[in-house]
Design an enzyme around this catalytic site. Sequence first.
Site, PDB file in Angstrom:
ATOM      1  N   ASP A  62       0.816  -1.213   0.000  1.00 15.36           N
ATOM      2  CA  ASP A  62       0.000   0.000   0.000  1.00 15.36           C
ATOM      3  C   ASP A  62       0.851   1.265   0.000  1.00 15.36           C
ATOM      4  O   ASP A  62       2.070   1.211   0.189  1.00 15.36           O
ATOM      5  CB  ASP A  62      -0.967   0.008   1.202  1.00 15.36           C
ATOM      6  CG  ASP A  62      -0.322  -0.503   2.492  1.00 15.36           C
ATOM      7  OD1 ASP A  62       0.921  -0.468   2.574  1.00 15.36           O
ATOM      8  OD2 ASP A  62      -1.049  -0.910   3.403  1.00 15.36           O
ATOM      9  N   ASN A 128      -7.614  -2.404  14.057  1.00 18.94           N
ATOM     10  CA  ASN A 128      -8.993  -2.718  13.660  1.00 18.94           C
ATOM     11  C   ASN A 128      -9.079  -3.973  12.800  1.00 18.94           C
ATOM     12  O   ASN A 128     -10.109  -4.249  12.202  1.00 18.94           O
ATOM     13  CB  ASN A 128      -9.605  -1.528  12.909  1.00 18.94           C
ATOM     14  CG  ASN A 128      -8.877  -1.252  11.593  1.00 18.94           C
ATOM     15  OD1 ASN A 128      -7.865  -1.888  11.298  1.00 18.94           O
ATOM     16  ND2 ASN A 128      -9.382  -0.317  10.821  1.00 18.94           N
ATOM     17  N   HIS A 130      -7.294  -4.566  10.014  1.00 17.18           N
ATOM     18  CA  HIS A 130      -7.013  -4.421   8.574  1.00 17.18           C
ATOM     19  C   HIS A 130      -5.722  -5.128   8.187  1.00 17.18           C
ATOM     20  O   HIS A 130      -4.822  -5.309   9.006  1.00 17.18           O
ATOM     21  CB  HIS A 130      -7.006  -2.940   8.140  1.00 17.18           C
ATOM     22  CG  HIS A 130      -5.830  -2.120   8.570  1.00 17.18           C
ATOM     23  ND1 HIS A 130      -5.918  -0.771   8.857  1.00 17.18           N
ATOM     24  CD2 HIS A 130      -4.515  -2.419   8.755  1.00 17.18           C
ATOM     25  CE1 HIS A 130      -4.729  -0.301   9.172  1.00 17.18           C
ATOM     26  NE2 HIS A 130      -3.865  -1.282   9.128  1.00 17.18           N
ATOM     27  N   GLU A 135      -9.696  -1.750   4.955  1.00 14.93           N
ATOM     28  CA  GLU A 135     -10.377  -1.413   6.200  1.00 14.93           C
ATOM     29  C   GLU A 135     -11.717  -2.151   6.285  1.00 14.93           C
ATOM     30  O   GLU A 135     -12.301  -2.504   5.259  1.00 14.93           O
ATOM     31  CB  GLU A 135     -10.637   0.108   6.243  1.00 14.93           C
ATOM     32  CG  GLU A 135      -9.384   0.980   6.074  1.00 14.93           C
ATOM     33  CD  GLU A 135      -8.540   1.064   7.341  1.00 14.93           C
ATOM     34  OE1 GLU A 135      -8.519   0.106   8.136  1.00 14.93           O
ATOM     35  OE2 GLU A 135      -7.870   2.095   7.533  1.00 14.93           O
TER      36      GLU A 135
END
Length: 234
Positions: A62, A128, A130, A135
Site C-alpha cells: 500500500d 482494527n 485491517h 479497512e
Amino acid sequence: MRTLVFDTPAEASQKAFELVRESLENGSTTFGLATGSTPEKLYELIVASDLDFSQASSINLDEYYGLTKQDSQSYAYFMKKHLISHKPFKNVYIPDGEAQDIDAELARYDKIIEENPIDLQILGIGNNGHIGFNEPPADFNGRTQFIDLDQSTIEANARLFDSIDEVPTKALTMGIKSIMDSKKIILMAFGEEKARAVQKLIEGPVDPMVPASVLQNHPDVVVLLDKASAQFLA
Ligand code: F6R
C-alpha cells in the site's frame, strides 16, 4: 493457520527472517512487503544478512495518497530507508500515491501483481484488523483499491506524524483477493494494542468487519506474535 508465540518481537522477527531465507533459498522470486513499525526489525535482519535479492521483485501492499515519493512519511521513502537502498531488488513495485488517474493506477498495479505472482507475503495487522489498508468492512474479492482510511487507522498512525492533521486520509492498497493469492503468508503482530485484533484473527469467525480473519481460509499462513499481542488467545 500456524501460530507461534515468542517472548519478544525481536525473537519473532528472527523467525520471520528464517522463513524469508528459507523461501528465497527454495526459489521464491516475488516478495509482497509491508511497511509500518512491525516489519522494521525483519528488514534490519535482511539488510544485515548476506541474502541476495538482486534477482527478486518486491511488491508493496500500500501507499498513502497525496504524499510525494520524497516525503519522509511516504511508504516509498520507508522502503528505500529500511530496505531497498541497502538490499537491492531487481524490481520494486509500490502503488503510486501521486497518481492523477486513479483507475489507471489501480489497473497498472493489478497487472503487476498478475504478472508477478507473490511467493511470500509479509503482513502486519491494524488495531482494527485491517491487512494492507483493507479497512472494515473489507471486500474479500477486492483487487487494488483506492480507499478512505478508518479514523482508527488515522489515529494509530498519527504517532508517526507531527500532528494528526498531517496523516493522509486516503490510500491505495492491494486487495484482499490478491493477498489471498499469495503462495505463503507471514503475519506479524506485536504489542498489547494488537491483542484484540489478533484474537479475532485467530479465534473469531471469518468476518469482513475483521479483514484479517479471511486468512483462516488460506492454506499456508504463519502468524508470529509476541506475548503481549497473544495475551487474549485461549
Ligand atoms: C502497512 C500495512 C498495514 C500495517 C498495519 C500495522 O504496509 O499494510 O496494514 O501493517 O497498519 O502497522 P504497524 O506495523 O505500524 O503497527
